[in-house]
Design a protein around this motif. Structure first.
Motif, short mmCIF file in Angstrom:
data_model
loop_
_atom_site.label_atom_id
_atom_site.label_comp_id
_atom_site.label_asym_id
_atom_site.label_seq_id
_atom_site.Cartn_x
_atom_site.Cartn_y
_atom_site.Cartn_z
N VAL A 7 0.83 -1.20 0.00
CA VAL A 7 0.00 0.00 0.00
C VAL A 7 0.86 1.25 0.00
CG1 VAL A 7 -1.85 1.24 1.20
CG2 VAL A 7 -1.74 -1.25 1.36
N CYS A 8 0.52 2.18 -0.90
CA CYS A 8 1.09 3.53 -0.88
C CYS A 8 -0.06 4.53 -0.95
CB CYS A 8 2.11 3.75 -2.00
SG CYS A 8 1.43 3.83 -3.66
N ALA A 9 0.23 5.78 -0.86
CA ALA A 9 -0.81 6.80 -0.80
C ALA A 9 -1.71 6.78 -2.03
CB ALA A 9 -0.19 8.18 -0.62
N VAL A 10 -1.12 6.68 -3.22
CA VAL A 10 -1.89 6.74 -4.46
C VAL A 10 -2.22 5.35 -4.99
CG1 VAL A 10 -1.88 7.63 -6.83
CG2 VAL A 10 -0.87 8.97 -4.99
N GLY A 11 -1.41 4.36 -4.69
CA GLY A 11 -1.68 3.00 -5.10
C GLY A 11 -1.14 2.62 -6.47
N VAL A 12 -0.20 3.41 -6.98
CA VAL A 12 0.29 3.14 -8.33
C VAL A 12 1.79 2.86 -8.32
CG1 VAL A 12 0.48 3.99 -10.68
CG2 VAL A 12 -1.52 4.59 -9.32
N GLY A 13 2.62 3.85 -8.10
CA GLY A 13 4.06 3.72 -8.27
C GLY A 13 4.77 2.92 -7.21
N SER A 14 4.83 3.44 -6.00
CA SER A 14 5.60 2.80 -4.94
C SER A 14 5.02 1.44 -4.56
CB SER A 14 5.64 3.69 -3.70
OG SER A 14 6.23 4.92 -3.99
N VAL A 40 -4.52 3.69 0.05
CA VAL A 40 -5.01 3.64 1.42
C VAL A 40 -6.49 3.26 1.46
CG1 VAL A 40 -5.46 5.03 3.47
CG2 VAL A 40 -3.30 5.26 2.28
N THR A 41 -7.29 3.87 0.63
CA THR A 41 -8.73 3.59 0.61
C THR A 41 -9.00 2.16 0.16
OG1 THR A 41 -9.16 5.91 0.09
CG2 THR A 41 -10.96 4.37 -0.29
N GLY A 42 -8.31 1.71 -0.86
CA GLY A 42 -8.50 0.36 -1.37
C GLY A 42 -8.12 -0.72 -0.38
N ALA A 43 -7.21 -0.41 0.52
CA ALA A 43 -6.77 -1.40 1.52
C ALA A 43 -7.83 -1.65 2.58
CB ALA A 43 -5.48 -0.93 2.18
N GLY A 44 -8.75 -0.73 2.75
CA GLY A 44 -9.79 -0.87 3.75
C GLY A 44 -10.62 -2.12 3.54
N GLY A 45 -10.78 -2.91 4.57
CA GLY A 45 -11.59 -4.11 4.50
C GLY A 45 -10.87 -5.33 3.93
N MET A 46 -9.64 -5.17 3.49
CA MET A 46 -8.89 -6.30 2.93
C MET A 46 -8.18 -7.07 4.04
SD MET A 46 -7.36 -4.67 -0.59
CE MET A 46 -7.11 -6.25 -1.40
N SER A 47 -7.81 -8.30 3.73
CA SER A 47 -7.01 -9.08 4.67
C SER A 47 -5.87 -9.73 3.90
CB SER A 47 -7.87 -10.15 5.35
OG SER A 47 -8.36 -11.06 4.40
N CYS A 48 -4.77 -9.97 4.62
CA CYS A 48 -3.57 -10.52 3.98
C CYS A 48 -2.68 -11.15 5.04
CB CYS A 48 -2.82 -9.41 3.23
SG CYS A 48 -2.32 -8.03 4.29
N ASP A 49 -1.69 -11.87 4.55
CA ASP A 49 -0.69 -12.42 5.46
C ASP A 49 0.34 -11.36 5.83
OD1 ASP A 49 -1.68 -15.14 5.49
OD2 ASP A 49 -0.91 -15.32 3.44
N ILE A 50 0.74 -10.58 4.80
CA ILE A 50 1.75 -9.54 5.02
C ILE A 50 1.25 -8.23 4.39
CG2 ILE A 50 4.12 -8.79 4.64
CD1 ILE A 50 4.87 -11.74 4.20
N LEU A 51 1.22 -7.19 5.18
CA LEU A 51 0.93 -5.84 4.71
C LEU A 51 2.26 -5.09 4.66
CD1 LEU A 51 -1.02 -3.44 4.07
CD2 LEU A 51 -1.06 -3.02 6.53
N VAL A 52 2.59 -4.52 3.51
CA VAL A 52 3.84 -3.77 3.35
C VAL A 52 3.50 -2.34 2.99
CG1 VAL A 52 6.08 -3.67 2.21
CG2 VAL A 52 4.93 -5.88 2.45
N THR A 53 4.01 -1.40 3.78
CA THR A 53 3.75 0.02 3.55
C THR A 53 4.77 0.84 4.33
OG1 THR A 53 1.98 1.68 3.49
CG2 THR A 53 2.06 0.24 5.43
N THR A 54 4.53 2.14 4.43
CA THR A 54 5.39 3.02 5.22
C THR A 54 4.65 3.42 6.49
OG1 THR A 54 4.56 4.98 4.09
CG2 THR A 54 6.55 3.94 3.18
N PRO A 55 5.37 3.90 7.51
CA PRO A 55 4.71 4.28 8.76
C PRO A 55 3.62 5.35 8.57
CG PRO A 55 7.07 4.11 9.12
CD PRO A 55 6.84 3.98 7.64
#
Length: 92
Positions: A7-14, A40-55
């Motif tokens: 997950v990144c802010a925009v959901g495209v590049g990073s 960030v919005t798209g991640a809402g309600g999702m589940s996963c084994d590993i979430l990778v993002t920034t603080p």
């Protein structure tokens, strides 16, 4: 199968770069991987084994369930991602 959400802010590049790096790192350790990237919005309600993002992005994600959270200081660092995945690989 390890499910990874990047997950990144925009959901495209990073997040796309994180996704590709996470796939490579986990595959090199012998895991089958299903990885997705989103914002960030798209991640809402999702589940996963590993979430990778920034603080800073992690603080804005709501209602995402992850067994493990990897917070990256440098989103494009494959080395940092490898180190952080290696620390949890025994729990996957």
């Amino acid at each position: 199968m390890v499910n990874v959400l990047c997950v990144c802010a925009v959901g495209v590049g990073s997040s796309l770069m994180l996704k590709m790096n996470a796939e490579k790192v986990l595959q090199s350790k012998g895991f089958e991987v299903h990885a997705e990237n989103t914002n960030v919005t798209g991640a809402g309600g999702m589940s996963c084994d590993i979430l990778v993002t920034t603080p800073d992005v992690y603080g804005n994600i709501r209602n995402c369930t992850a067994k493990h959270v990897i917070l990256m200081e440098n989103m494009v660092s494959k080395r940092e991602l490898d180190e952080k995945i290696s620390a949890i690989v025994g729990e996957l």
